[in-house]
Design an enzyme around this catalytic site. Structure first.
Site, short mmCIF file in Angstrom:
data_model
loop_
_atom_site.label_atom_id
_atom_site.label_comp_id
_atom_site.label_asym_id
_atom_site.label_seq_id
_atom_site.Cartn_x
_atom_site.Cartn_y
_atom_site.Cartn_z
N ASN A 186 35.66 43.55 36.65
CA ASN A 186 35.45 42.93 37.96
C ASN A 186 36.34 43.54 39.05
O ASN A 186 36.54 42.93 40.10
CB ASN A 186 35.63 41.40 37.88
CG ASN A 186 36.99 41.00 37.35
OD1 ASN A 186 37.90 41.82 37.32
ND2 ASN A 186 37.13 39.75 36.95
N ARG A 216 47.61 37.27 42.22
CA ARG A 216 48.00 36.01 41.61
C ARG A 216 48.86 35.22 42.61
O ARG A 216 49.73 35.79 43.28
CB ARG A 216 48.79 36.23 40.32
CG ARG A 216 47.95 36.68 39.14
CD ARG A 216 46.94 35.63 38.70
NE ARG A 216 46.12 36.06 37.56
CZ ARG A 216 44.88 36.54 37.66
NH1 ARG A 216 44.30 36.66 38.83
NH2 ARG A 216 44.21 36.88 36.57
N GLN A 238 45.71 26.36 38.36
CA GLN A 238 44.27 26.36 38.59
C GLN A 238 43.60 25.42 37.60
O GLN A 238 43.79 25.62 36.40
CB GLN A 238 43.69 27.78 38.48
CG GLN A 238 44.15 28.64 39.63
CD GLN A 238 43.45 29.98 39.71
OE1 GLN A 238 43.58 30.68 40.69
NE2 GLN A 238 42.71 30.38 38.71
N HIS A 276 38.99 30.39 43.02
CA HIS A 276 39.15 31.71 42.40
C HIS A 276 37.77 32.27 42.01
O HIS A 276 37.27 32.01 40.92
CB HIS A 276 40.04 31.55 41.16
CG HIS A 276 40.54 32.83 40.60
ND1 HIS A 276 41.58 32.89 39.71
CD2 HIS A 276 40.17 34.12 40.80
CE1 HIS A 276 41.81 34.15 39.37
NE2 HIS A 276 40.96 34.91 40.01
#
Ligand code: NAD
Length: 396
Positions: A147, A286, A315, A334
């Site tokens: 990704n 991050r 998260q 995210h």
């Protein structure tokens, strides 16, 4: 037979989609630099489907059932009474995505007596205590490059969103039903001519700079390892040896380093205070690379003109997390690395890793983070540990 415990984000509120906005996704045949795309023996999903939520099961159900393995899929991941915590002690393999991370701190790893393999469906394994994984001889693997371009596209979009003041302008015509051009443009600039800096010129960082070059900006970067001279010349890059110097030389900063003990809370009020007044920060790496409240304060004082990103800690973040409401933010959940396009690649990569694991074949070095009690492959190249446990692995 293995027990494979998979933690995925919940299905959409309206249920698992019966149809999609598009009928197909482009076929990507290779990555920049020559790395090949995931090559499992087969896949049991249609690329373009939602694979990252619970009902999508990363397309693994048939493969694991056919092999006589047990597959447990849950989104219930946090706290001592969660399904994840209950199932963990008997799991051989744990798989989760950074978007909905199954935090594996030292205490959880200690309880997981059968655990041999942890797979990150995506990139970034900081939700796993890598030191504890090394001590327990657990292999940690991720689907390197799956990704990276997805995130690079998203980072460029966020830079433009902030500099051009897109989100407030959009809100003027949608939720506010107005036509307030002056309100919308009084914080809007061109990116052209600005000084743009990138922290960490790895797969994503280089892809971001490659995409920014046609915008006629001045590109600066820092990394522990300098890029080849040919790349610097091709992209017109200026190498800056330290983060401290880089941040003073740019108007826009995009962060692409892994979260390690070296980058944990790298950005505090003091460092933010050395930046040009009105700088923009985009962070798709991050959240814990910055001190949460220092970012809020810098936006409130105007030291930062904008902050955008998709990474949070923990998260999911609490409902009153201050990054939801801080001024001039362009935050999302995210999502940058879990487009439907990315999901097809990392689901195929997870399948490839599992096939190799079950067949006792070596996992590709570029997928390895920890193996045989040490950092390995991409982990050796990009991560660092100091033996005290990975920051960000506890989810607290
Ligand atoms: P990569 O391994 O290709 O590159 C990482 C780069 O960081 C390397 O060049 C390394 O030398 C550099 N680096 C490491 N520590 C550093 C330090 N202390 N200072 C400066 N440079 C340092 O990784 P990538 O594929 O480019 O991904 C980078 C990070 O992006 C991941 O670790 C992950 O945390 C994050 N990521 C986020 C998403 C998302 O959906 N938002 C998706 C994928 C990756």
């Amino acid at each position: 037979m293995a027990k494979v415990l998979v933690v995925l984000y919940p299905d959409p509120l309206d249920g698992y989609p019966p149809t999609y906005a598009r009928d197909s996704i482009p076929v990507i045949t290779g990555y920049p630099g020559g790395q090949t795309v995931p090559s499992p023996a087969a896949i049991d999903f249609t690329p373009g489907q939602l694979l990252g939520s619970v009902s999508g099961e990363l397309g693994l159900r048939k493969f694991l059932d056919d092999g006589g393995n047990e597959l447990v899929v849950t989104s219930d991941k946090d706290g001592p009474d969660s399904v994840f915590e209950r199932e963990l002690p008997t799991a051989d393999v744990v798989i989760s995505q950074p978007f909905w991370p199954a935090y594996l701190d030292a205490a959880r790893i200690e309880k997981a007596k059968n655990l041999r393999l942890v797979i990150t469906a995506g990139i970034g394994s900081d939700h796993v205590d890598l030191d504890a994984a090394m001590r327990h001889d657990i292999t940690v693997a991720e689907v390197t490059y799956s990704n990276s371009i997805s995130v690079a596209e998203h980072a460029v979009m966020l830079i433009l969103d902030l500099v051009r003041n897109f989100v407030p302008a959009h809100e003027w015509v949608t939720s506010r039903r107005g036509w307030n051009i002056a309100d919308a443009v009084s914080r809007s600039y061109d990116l052209e001519g600005m000084d743009v800096g990138v922290i960490a010129a790895g797969r994503i960082g280089v892809a971001v700079m490659r995409r920014l070059k046609p915008f006629d900006v001045h590109l600066f970067y820092t990394d522990k390892r300098r890029l080849p001279e040919a790349t610097e010349t091709e992209l017109g890059l200026t190498f800056v040896p330290s983060v401290a110097e880089l941040v003073t030389r740019v108007d826009v900063l995009s962060i692409h380093a892994p979260l390690t003990h070296e980058t944990f809370h790298l950005f505090d009020s003091a460092l933010l205070g050395t930046m040009r007044r009105g700088s923009y920060i985009v962070n798709t790496a991050r959240a814990e690379i910055l001190e949460r409240d220092a970012v809020v304060e810098a936006l409130e004082t105007g030291q930062l003109a904008g902050y955008a990103g998709d990474v949070w800690y923990p998260q999911p973040p609490e409902a009153d997390h201050p990054w939801r409401t801080m001024p001039n933010n362009a935050m999302t959940p995210h999502i940058s690395g879990t487009s439907l396009s990315a999901q097809a690649r990392y689901s195929a990569g997870v399948r490839e890793i599992l096939e190799d694991y079950f067949d006792h074949k070596p996992i590709r070095p570029e997928y390895l983070i920890v193996d045989s009690g040490a950092l390995a492959g991409t982990g050796e190249a990009s991560y660092s540990t100091d033996g005290t446990g990975s920051p960000g692995s506890s989810g607290q």
